[in-house]
Design a protein around this motif. Structure first.
Motif, PDB file in Angstrom:
ATOM      1  N   LYS A  66       2.787   0.668  -4.978  1.00 40.73           N
ATOM      2  CA  LYS A  66       3.437   2.225  -5.078  1.00 40.73           C
ATOM      3  C   LYS A  66       2.615   3.275  -4.196  1.00 40.73           C
ATOM      4  O   LYS A  66       3.351   3.881  -3.639  1.00 40.73           O
ATOM      5  CB  LYS A  66       3.795   2.553  -6.376  1.00 40.73           C
ATOM      6  CG  LYS A  66       4.707   1.782  -7.032  1.00 40.73           C
ATOM      7  CD  LYS A  66       6.119   1.597  -6.486  1.00 40.73           C
ATOM      8  CE  LYS A  66       6.734   2.876  -6.278  1.00 40.73           C
ATOM      9  NZ  LYS A  66       8.034   2.592  -5.554  1.00 40.73           N
ATOM     10  N   LEU A  67       1.291   3.207  -4.339  1.00 40.09           N
ATOM     11  CA  LEU A  67       0.552   3.995  -3.526  1.00 40.09           C
ATOM     12  C   LEU A  67       0.849   3.725  -2.105  1.00 40.09           C
ATOM     13  O   LEU A  67       0.726   4.864  -1.249  1.00 40.09           O
ATOM     14  CB  LEU A  67      -1.135   3.792  -3.662  1.00 40.09           C
ATOM     15  CG  LEU A  67      -1.686   4.389  -4.944  1.00 40.09           C
ATOM     16  CD1 LEU A  67      -3.149   4.218  -5.170  1.00 40.09           C
ATOM     17  CD2 LEU A  67      -1.470   5.984  -4.881  1.00 40.09           C
ATOM     18  N   ALA A  68       0.877   2.591  -1.589  1.00 38.15           N
ATOM     19  CA  ALA A  68       1.177   2.199  -0.308  1.00 38.15           C
ATOM     20  C   ALA A  68       2.758   2.610   0.167  1.00 38.15           C
ATOM     21  O   ALA A  68       2.848   3.214   1.250  1.00 38.15           O
ATOM     22  CB  ALA A  68       1.064   0.659   0.071  1.00 38.15           C
ATOM     23  N   ASP A  69       3.429   2.869  -0.821  1.00 38.08           N
ATOM     24  CA  ASP A  69       4.884   3.203  -0.501  1.00 38.08           C
ATOM     25  C   ASP A  69       4.517   4.778  -0.422  1.00 38.08           C
ATOM     26  O   ASP A  69       5.092   5.436   0.735  1.00 38.08           O
ATOM     27  CB  ASP A  69       5.784   2.946  -1.391  1.00 38.08           C
ATOM     28  CG  ASP A  69       6.225   1.618  -1.731  1.00 38.08           C
ATOM     29  OD1 ASP A  69       5.897   0.810  -0.778  1.00 38.08           O
ATOM     30  OD2 ASP A  69       6.668   1.262  -2.791  1.00 38.08           O
ATOM     31  N   ALA A  70       3.699   5.505  -0.964  1.00 36.55           N
ATOM     32  CA  ALA A  70       3.452   7.019  -0.831  1.00 36.55           C
ATOM     33  C   ALA A  70       2.943   7.188   0.556  1.00 36.55           C
ATOM     34  O   ALA A  70       3.303   7.938   1.533  1.00 36.55           O
ATOM     35  CB  ALA A  70       2.726   7.645  -1.798  1.00 36.55           C
ATOM     36  N   VAL A  71       1.966   6.320   0.924  1.00 40.32           N
ATOM     37  CA  VAL A  71       1.320   6.502   2.258  1.00 40.32           C
ATOM     38  C   VAL A  71       2.446   6.345   3.495  1.00 40.32           C
ATOM     39  O   VAL A  71       2.436   7.167   4.275  1.00 40.32           O
ATOM     40  CB  VAL A  71       0.367   5.618   2.522  1.00 40.32           C
ATOM     41  CG1 VAL A  71      -0.436   5.492   3.934  1.00 40.32           C
ATOM     42  CG2 VAL A  71      -1.029   5.723   1.408  1.00 40.32           C
ATOM     43  N   SER A  72       3.296   5.357   3.445  1.00 39.32           N
ATOM     44  CA  SER A  72       4.225   5.029   4.317  1.00 39.32           C
ATOM     45  C   SER A  72       5.406   6.230   4.545  1.00 39.32           C
ATOM     46  O   SER A  72       5.510   6.700   5.461  1.00 39.32           O
ATOM     47  CB  SER A  72       5.102   3.716   3.849  1.00 39.32           C
ATOM     48  OG  SER A  72       4.324   2.816   4.143  1.00 39.32           O
ATOM     49  N   GLU A  73       5.517   6.871   3.368  1.00 38.00           N
ATOM     50  CA  GLU A  73       6.316   7.994   3.294  1.00 38.00           C
ATOM     51  C   GLU A  73       5.749   9.097   3.834  1.00 38.00           C
ATOM     52  O   GLU A  73       6.432  10.015   4.696  1.00 38.00           O
ATOM     53  CB  GLU A  73       6.976   8.322   1.927  1.00 38.00           C
ATOM     54  CG  GLU A  73       7.982   7.201   1.208  1.00 38.00           C
ATOM     55  CD  GLU A  73       9.168   7.148   1.898  1.00 38.00           C
ATOM     56  OE1 GLU A  73       9.713   8.042   2.765  1.00 38.00           O
ATOM     57  OE2 GLU A  73       9.951   6.031   1.673  1.00 38.00           O
ATOM     58  N   ASN A  74       4.344   9.507   3.635  1.00 39.71           N
ATOM     59  CA  ASN A  74       3.663  10.291   4.379  1.00 39.71           C
ATOM     60  C   ASN A  74       3.643  10.400   5.729  1.00 39.71           C
ATOM     61  O   ASN A  74       3.786  11.298   6.699  1.00 39.71           O
ATOM     62  CB  ASN A  74       2.250  10.531   3.561  1.00 39.71           C
ATOM     63  CG  ASN A  74       1.346  11.684   4.248  1.00 39.71           C
ATOM     64  OD1 ASN A  74       2.060  12.779   3.934  1.00 39.71           O
ATOM     65  ND2 ASN A  74       0.366  11.665   4.360  1.00 39.71           N
TER      66      ASN A  74
END
Length: 121
Positions: A66-74
């Motif tokens: 989920k952190l990786a998803d946050a990075v991608s959205e950023n």
């Protein structure tokens, strides 16, 4: 207060998303269902994915995913800022300020990804 709200990455990403919403009010109406919605969605998704990751702290792989998803959205938010600059919907000074804020959020998220043990239960 839920613990995720105390995270610097959450606080900064939330402020960035709310600021982006205010900035996009002046985007042309024809961009309403394309650029405006997309940049708002991606910027909000950073905070939402971070909150979700916090709820999955018992499961290290899910937490990091989920952190990786946050990075991608950023990163997606930065891409939409590029488009907004190119279309001259924002000035370069505004662009620079938003990119710098997004980069700061990215550094905080990367730290969390690289040191998940500090956040796991």
């Amino acid at each position: 207060m839920s613990g995720f709200r105390t995270l610097a990455a959450y606080q900064k990403s939330y402020l960035l998303a709310t600021s982006i919403r205010r900035m996009t009010v002046d985007f042309p109406k024809e961009e309403r269902y394309s650029m405006t919605d997309q940049i708002r969605r991606s910027s909000r998704s950073v905070s939402a994915n971070l909150a979700e990751s916090y709820g999955r702290r018992r499961y290290p792989k899910h937490f990091v995913a989920k952190l990786a998803d946050a990075v991608s959205e950023n990163y997606e938010t930065q891409c939409w800022l590029d488009f907004a600059l190119e279309a001259e919907y924002i000035k370069e000074e505004t662009y620079d300020r938003y990119i710098a804020a997004s980069e700061e959020v990215g550094k905080l998220l990367s730290f969390m990804e690289n040191h998940p043990g500090k956040y796991l239960r």
